[in-house]
Design an enzyme around this catalytic site. Structure first.
Site, PDB file in Angstrom:
ATOM      1  N   ASP A  18     -15.891  -2.888 -12.669  1.00 26.06           N
ATOM      2  CA  ASP A  18     -14.743  -2.036 -12.337  1.00 26.06           C
ATOM      3  C   ASP A  18     -15.211  -0.783 -11.588  1.00 26.06           C
ATOM      4  OD1 ASP A  18     -12.101  -1.249 -12.257  1.00 26.06           O
ATOM      5  OD2 ASP A  18     -12.088  -0.449 -14.299  1.00 26.06           O
ATOM      6  N   HIS A  35     -15.377  -3.136  -2.608  1.00 21.01           N
ATOM      7  CA  HIS A  35     -15.648  -4.493  -3.101  1.00 21.01           C
ATOM      8  C   HIS A  35     -16.911  -5.047  -2.431  1.00 21.01           C
ATOM      9  CE1 HIS A  35     -11.933  -4.339  -5.221  1.00 21.01           C
ATOM     10  NE2 HIS A  35     -11.147  -4.449  -4.162  1.00 21.01           N
ATOM     11  N   ARG A  69      -1.865  -7.468  -6.916  1.00 20.82           N
ATOM     12  CA  ARG A  69      -2.267  -6.376  -5.997  1.00 20.82           C
ATOM     13  C   ARG A  69      -1.642  -6.602  -4.620  1.00 20.82           C
ATOM     14  NH1 ARG A  69      -8.301  -4.047  -7.241  1.00 20.82           N
ATOM     15  NH2 ARG A  69      -7.888  -3.709  -9.429  1.00 20.82           N
ATOM     16  N   LEU A 129     -30.482 -19.939 -14.758  1.00 21.67           N
ATOM     17  CA  LEU A 129     -29.352 -19.103 -15.209  1.00 21.67           C
ATOM     18  C   LEU A 129     -28.016 -19.811 -14.979  1.00 21.67           C
ATOM     19  CD1 LEU A 129     -28.314 -16.194 -16.047  1.00 21.67           C
ATOM     20  CD2 LEU A 129     -28.170 -15.727 -13.600  1.00 21.67           C
TER      21      LEU A 129
END
Ligand code: FPP
Length: 244
Positions: A18, A35, A69, A129
Site C-alpha cells: 500500500d 504503481h 477505482r 519459491l
C-alpha cells in the site's frame, strides 16, 4: 562458545503493498508512476525470499474492491501487470519460482488472463519459491468460492455435510496446499486487513509500517523478519504448553 541459534524464519510471507498513490502524489506524479515504482520492491522481496529459502510469498496486487477505482487507473494497472509479467517471467522461471495468480480471474481481461495462464503453466513444475499474485482477490470472495465448491460437491453426492471441516474448507481455498502465511506485512501506514486472506491470516503475525510501498527496501524487509523472529507464537495455547 555455542553456535547462535538460526533465525526463525516465516515459511510464508504475505504483503499488502500500500502507498503507491501517496508516493506518486508527494512527487506530483500520476498515480500509475507510483504503481510502476512499486515493481522495484516486488523484485527485491522475491529475491529476498528466494535467498532465504522462504517457501511462499503472496502479494496483494489488486483487490476485489479495486475494480471500483476510476477506469483509467484500472486500465493502466492492468497494462502494467501485463507488461511486467512479459518482462519478468523469463527471469522468474530461471530462478525456479512457481508463479500462481489467485482471485476471480473471470473478471480479468482475456489478453492478461491468457498470459497469466501461460505463466502458470510454464512455471508450474518449478520447485523454488511459490509466488502468489493476488489479483481481483478478496478474502470474502475466497471464502464464498470455497463454500460454493463444497456445496456443489454435497449436491452431487461427492461430499457429506458432516465432512466439511476446517481442513476440507481450507483445501477449497485459493491458497490450498501452502502453509498459512505466518507473517503478514502491510506498508503505507494503515493497520487493517482490507479483505486480504481473511481465513488464512487467522494466526499471522502482523507487521505494519508507515513506509510507502515504493520505498520499501531490503532493510524494511529485514526489520519485518526480525519482528517475526521475536514473536512468541502460541496459537491459542499457554506459554508452558508451547514450551513442552
Ligand atoms: C495500493 O496502493 C497498490 C495497488 C492497488 C497496486 C499494487 C501494484 C503494484 C505494486 C505493481 C506491481 C505488482 C505486481 C505484483 C506486478 P494505493 O494505490 O492504494 O496507494 P495509496 O493508498 O497511497 O493511494
Amino acid at each position: 562458545m555455542p553456535a547462535a541459534a538460526p533465525p526463525v524464519l516465516p515459511r510464508h510471507v504475505a504483503i499488502t503493498m500500500d502507498g503507491n498513490g501517496r508516493w506518486a502524489a508527494a512527487r506530483a506524479l500520476p498515480r500509475i508512476a507510483g504503481h510502476r515504482a512499486g515493481l522495484k520492491p516486488v523484485r527485491m522481496c522475491i529475491e529476498a525470499c528466494a535467498a532465504r529459502a522462504i517457501e511462499a510469498l503472496t502479494l496483494f496486487a489488486f483487490s476485489s474492491e479495486n475494480w471500483g477505482r476510476p477506469a483509467a487507473e484500472v486500465g493502466k494497472l492492468m497494462g502494467l501487470f501485463l507488461e511486467s509479467l512479459e518482462k519478468e517471467i523469463d527471469e522468474l522461471h530461471a530462478k525456479d519460482v512457481r508463479v500462481r495468480f489467485v482471485g476471480a480471474r473471470e473478471r480479468i481481461g482475456a489478453g492478461l488472463r491468457q498470459r497469466i495462464e501461460a505463466a502458470e503453466q510454464r512455471t508450474g513444475g518449478n520447485s523454488g519459491l511459490c509466488l502468489q499474485i493476488a489479483m481481483s482477490y478478496g478474502g470474502r470472495w475466497d471464502i464464498v468460492q470455497a463454500a460454493r465448491r463444497l456445496a456443489a460437491a454435497c449436491v452431487n453426492g461427492r461430499l457429506r455435510a458432516e465432512e466439511i471441516t476446517e481442513t476440507s474448507f481450507g483445501e477449497a481455498l485459493a491458497l490450498a496446499g501452502l502453509p498459512p502465511p505466518d507473517l503478514l506485512i502491510r506498508t503505507g501506514g494503515e493497520q487493517r486487513l482490507s479483505n486480504f486472506l481473511l481465513w488464512d491470516a487467522a494466526y499471522s503475525e502482523l507487521f505494519f509500517t508507515p513506509t510507502l510501498w515504493p520505498d520499501f527496501a531490503l532493510s524494511d524487509f529485514r526489520a519485518a523478519l526480525d519482528f517475526f523472529a521475536a514473536r512468541e507464537r502460541r496459537f491459542g495455547k499457554t506459554k508452558s504448553q508451547r514450551a513442552s
